[in-house]
Design a protein around this motif. Structure first.
Motif, PDB file in Angstrom:
ATOM      1  N   PHE A  95       0.636  -0.968   0.150  1.00  0.00           N
ATOM      2  CA  PHE A  95       0.100  -0.016  -0.070  1.00  0.00           C
ATOM      3  C   PHE A  95       0.737   1.340   0.043  1.00  0.00           C
ATOM      4  O   PHE A  95       0.433   2.252  -0.823  1.00  0.00           O
ATOM      5  CB  PHE A  95      -0.929   0.020   1.279  1.00  0.00           C
ATOM      6  N   PHE A  96       1.821   1.206   0.937  1.00  0.00           N
ATOM      7  CA  PHE A  96       2.878   2.387   0.919  1.00  0.00           C
ATOM      8  C   PHE A  96       3.700   2.549  -0.334  1.00  0.00           C
ATOM      9  O   PHE A  96       4.034   3.759  -0.626  1.00  0.00           O
ATOM     10  CB  PHE A  96       3.658   2.352   2.019  1.00  0.00           C
ATOM     11  N   ALA A  97       3.890   1.306  -0.952  1.00  0.00           N
ATOM     12  CA  ALA A  97       4.510   1.551  -2.286  1.00  0.00           C
ATOM     13  C   ALA A  97       3.705   2.144  -3.262  1.00  0.00           C
ATOM     14  O   ALA A  97       4.153   2.785  -4.169  1.00  0.00           O
ATOM     15  CB  ALA A  97       5.149   0.189  -2.625  1.00  0.00           C
ATOM     16  N   LEU A  98       2.507   1.860  -3.317  1.00  0.00           N
ATOM     17  CA  LEU A  98       1.516   2.241  -4.220  1.00  0.00           C
ATOM     18  C   LEU A  98       1.488   3.857  -3.996  1.00  0.00           C
ATOM     19  O   LEU A  98       1.512   4.660  -4.989  1.00  0.00           O
ATOM     20  CB  LEU A  98       0.212   1.720  -4.151  1.00  0.00           C
ATOM     21  N   ALA A 121       2.597   9.355  -5.276  1.00  0.00           N
ATOM     22  CA  ALA A 121       3.288  10.650  -5.172  1.00  0.00           C
ATOM     23  C   ALA A 121       4.080  10.901  -6.268  1.00  0.00           C
ATOM     24  O   ALA A 121       4.471  12.326  -6.457  1.00  0.00           O
ATOM     25  CB  ALA A 121       3.631  10.810  -3.976  1.00  0.00           C
ATOM     26  N   MET A 122       5.171  10.347  -6.509  1.00  0.00           N
ATOM     27  CA  MET A 122       6.191  10.606  -7.300  1.00  0.00           C
ATOM     28  C   MET A 122       5.824  10.993  -8.807  1.00  0.00           C
ATOM     29  O   MET A 122       6.298  11.808  -9.409  1.00  0.00           O
ATOM     30  CB  MET A 122       7.304   9.346  -7.472  1.00  0.00           C
ATOM     31  N   LEU A 123       4.683  10.068  -9.392  1.00  0.00           N
ATOM     32  CA  LEU A 123       4.160  10.448 -10.566  1.00  0.00           C
ATOM     33  C   LEU A 123       3.496  11.675 -10.472  1.00  0.00           C
ATOM     34  O   LEU A 123       3.488  12.538 -11.493  1.00  0.00           O
ATOM     35  CB  LEU A 123       3.245   9.579 -11.056  1.00  0.00           C
ATOM     36  N   ARG A 154       9.499   7.646 -15.293  1.00  0.00           N
ATOM     37  CA  ARG A 154       8.067   7.563 -14.708  1.00  0.00           C
ATOM     38  C   ARG A 154       7.723   6.354 -14.896  1.00  0.00           C
ATOM     39  O   ARG A 154       6.800   5.688 -14.180  1.00  0.00           O
ATOM     40  CB  ARG A 154       7.172   8.619 -15.559  1.00  0.00           C
ATOM     41  N   GLU A 155       7.974   5.525 -15.948  1.00  0.00           N
ATOM     42  CA  GLU A 155       7.686   4.330 -16.235  1.00  0.00           C
ATOM     43  C   GLU A 155       7.970   3.285 -15.111  1.00  0.00           C
ATOM     44  O   GLU A 155       7.282   2.341 -14.963  1.00  0.00           O
ATOM     45  CB  GLU A 155       8.434   3.538 -17.477  1.00  0.00           C
ATOM     46  N   VAL A 156       9.027   3.425 -14.463  1.00  0.00           N
ATOM     47  CA  VAL A 156       9.473   2.632 -13.257  1.00  0.00           C
ATOM     48  C   VAL A 156       8.448   2.730 -12.088  1.00  0.00           C
ATOM     49  O   VAL A 156       7.847   1.887 -11.611  1.00  0.00           O
ATOM     50  CB  VAL A 156      10.802   3.088 -12.694  1.00  0.00           C
ATOM     51  N   TYR A 157       7.840   3.846 -11.841  1.00  0.00           N
ATOM     52  CA  TYR A 157       6.773   4.108 -10.997  1.00  0.00           C
ATOM     53  C   TYR A 157       5.324   3.784 -11.389  1.00  0.00           C
ATOM     54  O   TYR A 157       4.690   3.102 -10.518  1.00  0.00           O
ATOM     55  CB  TYR A 157       6.647   5.789 -10.595  1.00  0.00           C
ATOM     56  N   TRP A 158       5.161   3.818 -12.768  1.00  0.00           N
ATOM     57  CA  TRP A 158       4.049   3.131 -13.224  1.00  0.00           C
ATOM     58  C   TRP A 158       3.919   1.495 -12.899  1.00  0.00           C
ATOM     59  O   TRP A 158       3.140   0.881 -12.524  1.00  0.00           O
ATOM     60  CB  TRP A 158       3.803   3.368 -14.623  1.00  0.00           C
ATOM     61  N   SER A 218      14.397   6.691  -4.841  1.00  0.00           N
ATOM     62  CA  SER A 218      14.246   5.125  -5.177  1.00  0.00           C
ATOM     63  C   SER A 218      15.115   4.241  -4.402  1.00  0.00           C
ATOM     64  O   SER A 218      14.822   3.179  -4.302  1.00  0.00           O
ATOM     65  CB  SER A 218      14.647   5.043  -6.796  1.00  0.00           C
ATOM     66  N   LEU A 219      16.234   4.569  -4.238  1.00  0.00           N
ATOM     67  CA  LEU A 219      17.146   3.946  -3.261  1.00  0.00           C
ATOM     68  C   LEU A 219      16.289   3.820  -1.902  1.00  0.00           C
ATOM     69  O   LEU A 219      16.480   2.379  -1.327  1.00  0.00           O
ATOM     70  CB  LEU A 219      18.671   4.506  -3.047  1.00  0.00           C
ATOM     71  N   GLY A 220      15.941   4.558  -1.452  1.00  0.00           N
ATOM     72  CA  GLY A 220      15.080   4.525   0.015  1.00  0.00           C
ATOM     73  C   GLY A 220      13.892   3.595  -0.334  1.00  0.00           C
ATOM     74  O   GLY A 220      13.635   2.751   0.615  1.00  0.00           O
ATOM     75  N   LEU A 221      13.187   3.515  -1.428  1.00  0.00           N
ATOM     76  CA  LEU A 221      12.073   2.836  -1.649  1.00  0.00           C
ATOM     77  C   LEU A 221      12.482   1.510  -1.847  1.00  0.00           C
ATOM     78  O   LEU A 221      11.976   0.481  -1.274  1.00  0.00           O
ATOM     79  CB  LEU A 221      11.333   3.379  -2.843  1.00  0.00           C
ATOM     80  N   ALA A 222      13.722   1.142  -2.532  1.00  0.00           N
ATOM     81  CA  ALA A 222      14.055  -0.233  -2.478  1.00  0.00           C
ATOM     82  C   ALA A 222      14.599  -0.737  -1.230  1.00  0.00           C
ATOM     83  O   ALA A 222      14.501  -2.046  -0.850  1.00  0.00           O
ATOM     84  CB  ALA A 222      15.307  -0.184  -3.545  1.00  0.00           C
ATOM     85  N   ALA A 223      15.335   0.096  -0.402  1.00  0.00           N
ATOM     86  CA  ALA A 223      15.493  -0.301   0.806  1.00  0.00           C
ATOM     87  C   ALA A 223      14.423  -0.511   1.741  1.00  0.00           C
ATOM     88  O   ALA A 223      14.823  -1.751   2.525  1.00  0.00           O
ATOM     89  CB  ALA A 223      16.482   0.623   1.614  1.00  0.00           C
TER      90      ALA A 223
END
Length: 171
Positions: free
Chosen positions: A14-17, A22-24, A46-50, A153-158
Motif C-alpha cells: 500500500f505504501f509503495a503504491l 506521489a512521485m508520478l 516515470r515508467e518505473v513508478y507506473w 528510489s534507493l530509499g524505496l528499494a531499501a
C-alpha cells in the motif's frame, strides 16, 4: 525492528503504491505547473513508478486471495527490484547531466531555437524534439530531479527489502 516502521512494513504494498502515485504526481506537477517538459530519461523514470504502482496494486489483491500470503515477501522483493531499476535510470540521467557519460542518442541537446520557420515546420507536421537529457531543468540542494529521484528510489528499494525480510520473519 523500529516500532515506528512496523506499520509501514506490514502494509508495504500500500505504501509503495502511495509512493509511486506521489512521485508520478510530482513529476506531472513539475511538467504542467512548472513548465518543465520531460526528456526521454525523465519519461523512462516515470515508467518505473507506473510499474511499481501496478505491481503494488495487483499484489495487494493477490495476498488477500486463498494462498496469497505466501506472495507477500516475493512481491516486496520484486518491488525492490523495480525501485532499483529506478535507481539505475536516475543515476544514468544524473550522470548525463553532470557530463560523466552520454545520455541516449535520442536525448542529445540540439541547441535549436524557436523561430518562425521552426514553428511553421511544426504546423506542417514536423516532429518536435524532446528536451535534452544532459541539462538539468531544475536543481535543489545541488541535486537535479534525477539526483533526487535516485535517492528516493534507493530509499524505496531499501524499504522494500526490509519489508520482505519482515514478512519472512513473520512466518
Amino acid at each position: 525492528m523500529n516500532d515506528l516502521l512496523r506499520p509501514v512494513l506490514t502494509r508495504w504494498r500500500f505504501f509503495a503504491l502511495l509512493a509511486a502515485a506521489a512521485m508520478l504526481g510530482a513529476a506531472h506537477a513539475f511538467q504542467h505547473f512548472g513548465d518543465l517538459a520531460p526528456c526521454t530519461l525523465c519519461l523512462r523514470q516515470r515508467e518505473v513508478y507506473w510499474a511499481a504502482g501496478t505491481l503494488a496494486a495487483v499484489s495487494m489483491a493477490v495476498v488477500r486471495l486463498p494462498g496469497g500470503p505466501r506472495w507477500r515477501a516475493p512481491s516486496d522483493l520484486l518491488l525492490g527490484a523495480i525501485f532499483l531499476a529506478g535507481v539505475a535510470l536516475a543515476v544514468w540521467h544524473a550522470g548525463a547531466e553532470w557530463k560523466f557519460w552520454p545520455g541516449p542518442a535520442a536525448c542529445a541537446s540540439s541547441g535549436a531555437s524557436v523561430s518562425p520557420a521552426a514553428m511553421d515546420s511544426l504546423l506542417l507536421g514536423a516532429k518536435a524534439k524532446a528536451p535534452s537529457c544532459d541539462q538539468a531543468a531544475w536543481v535543489f540542494g545541488g541535486l537535479s530531479m534525477a539526483g533526487w529521484n535516485a535517492l528516493i528510489s534507493l530509499g524505496l528499494a531499501a524499504l522494500s527489502l526490509q519489508a520482505a525480510l519482515y514478512e519472512r520473519s513473520r512466518r
